[in-house]
Scaffold this motif. Structure first.
Motif, PDB file in Angstrom:
ATOM      1  N   GLY A 131     -26.065  15.626 -39.625  1.00 39.88           N
ATOM      2  CA  GLY A 131     -25.032  16.640 -39.830  1.00 39.88           C
ATOM      3  C   GLY A 131     -24.079  16.696 -38.643  1.00 39.88           C
ATOM      4  O   GLY A 131     -22.861  16.839 -38.802  1.00 39.88           O
ATOM      5  N   MET A 132     -24.651  16.568 -37.437  1.00 37.33           N
ATOM      6  CA  MET A 132     -23.799  16.529 -36.231  1.00 37.33           C
ATOM      7  C   MET A 132     -22.852  15.344 -36.306  1.00 37.33           C
ATOM      8  O   MET A 132     -21.675  15.453 -35.987  1.00 37.33           O
ATOM      9  CB  MET A 132     -24.675  16.352 -34.978  1.00 37.33           C
ATOM     10  N   GLU A 133     -23.402  14.210 -36.713  1.00 37.51           N
ATOM     11  CA  GLU A 133     -22.583  12.989 -36.833  1.00 37.51           C
ATOM     12  C   GLU A 133     -21.418  13.232 -37.786  1.00 37.51           C
ATOM     13  O   GLU A 133     -20.267  12.903 -37.461  1.00 37.51           O
ATOM     14  CB  GLU A 133     -23.473  11.846 -37.335  1.00 37.51           C
ATOM     15  N   GLU A 134     -21.701  13.837 -38.927  1.00 39.53           N
ATOM     16  CA  GLU A 134     -20.643  14.072 -39.919  1.00 39.53           C
ATOM     17  C   GLU A 134     -19.571  15.005 -39.366  1.00 39.53           C
ATOM     18  O   GLU A 134     -18.378  14.793 -39.564  1.00 39.53           O
ATOM     19  CB  GLU A 134     -21.242  14.666 -41.193  1.00 39.53           C
ATOM     20  N   ARG A 135     -19.993  16.033 -38.639  1.00 38.80           N
ATOM     21  CA  ARG A 135     -19.016  16.990 -38.102  1.00 38.80           C
ATOM     22  C   ARG A 135     -18.184  16.376 -36.983  1.00 38.80           C
ATOM     23  O   ARG A 135     -17.003  16.664 -36.854  1.00 38.80           O
ATOM     24  CB  ARG A 135     -19.727  18.234 -37.572  1.00 38.80           C
ATOM     25  N   HIS A 136     -18.771  15.521 -36.168  1.00 37.49           N
ATOM     26  CA  HIS A 136     -18.080  15.008 -34.990  1.00 37.49           C
ATOM     27  C   HIS A 136     -17.278  13.736 -35.267  1.00 37.49           C
ATOM     28  O   HIS A 136     -16.378  13.399 -34.508  1.00 37.49           O
ATOM     29  CB  HIS A 136     -19.095  14.745 -33.861  1.00 37.49           C
ATOM     30  N   TRP A 137     -17.615  13.048 -36.344  1.00 37.64           N
ATOM     31  CA  TRP A 137     -16.977  11.759 -36.617  1.00 37.64           C
ATOM     32  C   TRP A 137     -15.459  11.886 -36.759  1.00 37.64           C
ATOM     33  O   TRP A 137     -14.703  11.030 -36.278  1.00 37.64           O
ATOM     34  CB  TRP A 137     -17.587  11.122 -37.876  1.00 37.64           C
ATOM     35  N   HIS A 138     -14.976  12.963 -37.384  1.00 32.46           N
ATOM     36  CA  HIS A 138     -13.533  13.131 -37.606  1.00 32.46           C
ATOM     37  C   HIS A 138     -12.758  13.064 -36.301  1.00 32.46           C
ATOM     38  O   HIS A 138     -11.653  12.540 -36.256  1.00 32.46           O
ATOM     39  CB  HIS A 138     -13.249  14.484 -38.288  1.00 32.46           C
ATOM     40  N   THR A 139     -13.321  13.620 -35.248  1.00 30.95           N
ATOM     41  CA  THR A 139     -12.661  13.580 -33.935  1.00 30.95           C
ATOM     42  C   THR A 139     -13.022  12.289 -33.200  1.00 30.95           C
ATOM     43  O   THR A 139     -12.146  11.613 -32.657  1.00 30.95           O
ATOM     44  CB  THR A 139     -13.116  14.792 -33.088  1.00 30.95           C
ATOM     45  N   ALA A 140     -14.296  11.963 -33.191  1.00 32.79           N
ATOM     46  CA  ALA A 140     -14.769  10.832 -32.387  1.00 32.79           C
ATOM     47  C   ALA A 140     -14.120   9.520 -32.803  1.00 32.79           C
ATOM     48  O   ALA A 140     -13.818   8.673 -31.948  1.00 32.79           O
ATOM     49  CB  ALA A 140     -16.286  10.721 -32.502  1.00 32.79           C
ATOM     50  N   LYS A 141     -13.875   9.344 -34.100  1.00 32.27           N
ATOM     51  CA  LYS A 141     -13.354   8.042 -34.557  1.00 32.27           C
ATOM     52  C   LYS A 141     -12.011   7.722 -33.898  1.00 32.27           C
ATOM     53  O   LYS A 141     -11.724   6.552 -33.608  1.00 32.27           O
ATOM     54  CB  LYS A 141     -13.240   7.989 -36.081  1.00 32.27           C
ATOM     55  N   HIS A 142     -11.194   8.761 -33.637  1.00 37.13           N
ATOM     56  CA  HIS A 142      -9.888   8.519 -33.016  1.00 37.13           C
ATOM     57  C   HIS A 142     -10.049   8.073 -31.561  1.00 37.13           C
ATOM     58  O   HIS A 142      -9.303   7.236 -31.068  1.00 37.13           O
ATOM     59  CB  HIS A 142      -9.038   9.792 -33.090  1.00 37.13           C
ATOM     60  N   VAL A 143     -11.026   8.672 -30.896  1.00 40.66           N
ATOM     61  CA  VAL A 143     -11.305   8.290 -29.495  1.00 40.66           C
ATOM     62  C   VAL A 143     -11.866   6.872 -29.451  1.00 40.66           C
ATOM     63  O   VAL A 143     -11.413   6.036 -28.656  1.00 40.66           O
ATOM     64  CB  VAL A 143     -12.304   9.278 -28.861  1.00 40.66           C
ATOM     65  N   LEU A 144     -12.812   6.586 -30.322  1.00 43.33           N
ATOM     66  CA  LEU A 144     -13.454   5.266 -30.332  1.00 43.33           C
ATOM     67  C   LEU A 144     -12.429   4.174 -30.634  1.00 43.33           C
ATOM     68  O   LEU A 144     -12.441   3.114 -30.003  1.00 43.33           O
ATOM     69  CB  LEU A 144     -14.588   5.244 -31.364  1.00 43.33           C
ATOM     70  N   GLU A 145     -11.530   4.448 -31.569  1.00 38.88           N
ATOM     71  CA  GLU A 145     -10.506   3.448 -31.926  1.00 38.88           C
ATOM     72  C   GLU A 145      -9.598   3.139 -30.752  1.00 38.88           C
ATOM     73  O   GLU A 145      -9.111   2.015 -30.610  1.00 38.88           O
ATOM     74  CB  GLU A 145      -9.652   3.963 -33.099  1.00 38.88           C
ATOM     75  N   PHE A 201     -18.659   6.467 -23.323  1.00 37.00           N
ATOM     76  CA  PHE A 201     -18.162   7.468 -24.264  1.00 37.00           C
ATOM     77  C   PHE A 201     -19.157   8.622 -24.261  1.00 37.00           C
ATOM     78  O   PHE A 201     -20.363   8.417 -24.057  1.00 37.00           O
ATOM     79  CB  PHE A 201     -18.102   6.849 -25.668  1.00 37.00           C
ATOM     80  N   SER A 202     -18.660   9.831 -24.486  1.00 38.24           N
ATOM     81  CA  SER A 202     -19.569  10.955 -24.649  1.00 38.24           C
ATOM     82  C   SER A 202     -18.883  11.995 -25.522  1.00 38.24           C
ATOM     83  O   SER A 202     -17.692  12.273 -25.346  1.00 38.24           O
ATOM     84  CB  SER A 202     -19.945  11.555 -23.289  1.00 38.24           C
ATOM     85  N   MET A 203     -19.613  12.558 -26.455  1.00 39.85           N
ATOM     86  CA  MET A 203     -19.057  13.565 -27.369  1.00 39.85           C
ATOM     87  C   MET A 203     -19.976  14.767 -27.428  1.00 39.85           C
ATOM     88  O   MET A 203     -21.144  14.675 -27.838  1.00 39.85           O
ATOM     89  CB  MET A 203     -18.934  12.949 -28.773  1.00 39.85           C
ATOM     90  N   LYS A 204     -19.467  15.914 -26.967  1.00 40.65           N
ATOM     91  CA  LYS A 204     -20.202  17.188 -27.039  1.00 40.65           C
ATOM     92  C   LYS A 204     -21.603  17.108 -26.440  1.00 40.65           C
ATOM     93  O   LYS A 204     -22.578  17.591 -27.037  1.00 40.65           O
ATOM     94  CB  LYS A 204     -20.265  17.674 -28.483  1.00 40.65           C
ATOM     95  N   ALA A 205     -21.694  16.491 -25.287  1.00 40.97           N
ATOM     96  CA  ALA A 205     -22.975  16.430 -24.564  1.00 40.97           C
ATOM     97  C   ALA A 205     -22.696  16.783 -23.108  1.00 40.97           C
ATOM     98  O   ALA A 205     -21.747  16.286 -22.528  1.00 40.97           O
ATOM     99  CB  ALA A 205     -23.573  15.044 -24.662  1.00 40.97           C
TER     100      ALA A 205
END
Ligand SMILES: C[S@@+](CC[C@H](N)C(=O)[O-])C[C@H]1O[C@@H](n2cnc3c(N)ncnc32)[C@H](O)[C@@H]1O
Length: 113
Positions: free
Chosen positions: A18-32, A108-112
């Motif tokens: 569930g965390m992955e699903e919520r964070h992916w929308h933002t994270a994908k732009h950073v990862l790209e 990379f780090s997201m919400k940690a």
């Protein structure tokens, strides 16, 4: 409750996905936008389900991707979501990372924290 205890519980309840699903929308732009070149070694700090390490291999062609998380249960789940031998998940703390100096090209780090 420690970070480890809290996120062990999250992982054992399946809430890492569930965390992955919520964070992916933002994270994908950073990862790209990360300037990862083919073959680079990348690291995700506080990896949770491990989606960022998997994505950096799939999207950016990283040669080796690691995820580190304080929660052994998160690490166990993350390992179960891939059979890519170039993706590795380790239990550990940001304060004592198990990597040689200059052995990682991008982090990379997201919400940690
Ligand atoms: C809110 S979750 C985010 C997970 C993932 N980055 C995401 O975007 O879904 C935070 C994660 O960071 C880990 N974490 C927090 N502090 C940490 C630390 N000092 N060392 C290692 N992992 C830590 C937790 O165990 C947890 O799995």
């Amino acid at each position: 409750m420690s970070v480890r205890e809290e996120f062990d519980r999250w992982a054992s309840e399946g809430r890492d996905r569930g965390m992955e699903e919520r964070h992916w929308h933002t994270a994908k732009h950073v990862l790209e936008r990360m300037p990862v070149e083919a073959g680079d070694t990348v690291l995700d700090l506080g990896c949770g389900s491990g989606y960022a390490a998997r994505a950096l291999r799939e999207i950016k062609g990283a040669g080796r991707a690691y995820g580190v998380d304080a929660s052994p249960e998160m690490v166990r789940n993350a390992r179960s979501y891939t059979d890519d031998r170039a993706v590795g998940f380790l239990q550990g703390d940001f304060e004592r990372l198990p990597f040689e100096t200059d052995s990682v090209d991008h982090a990379f780090s997201m919400k940690a924290a």
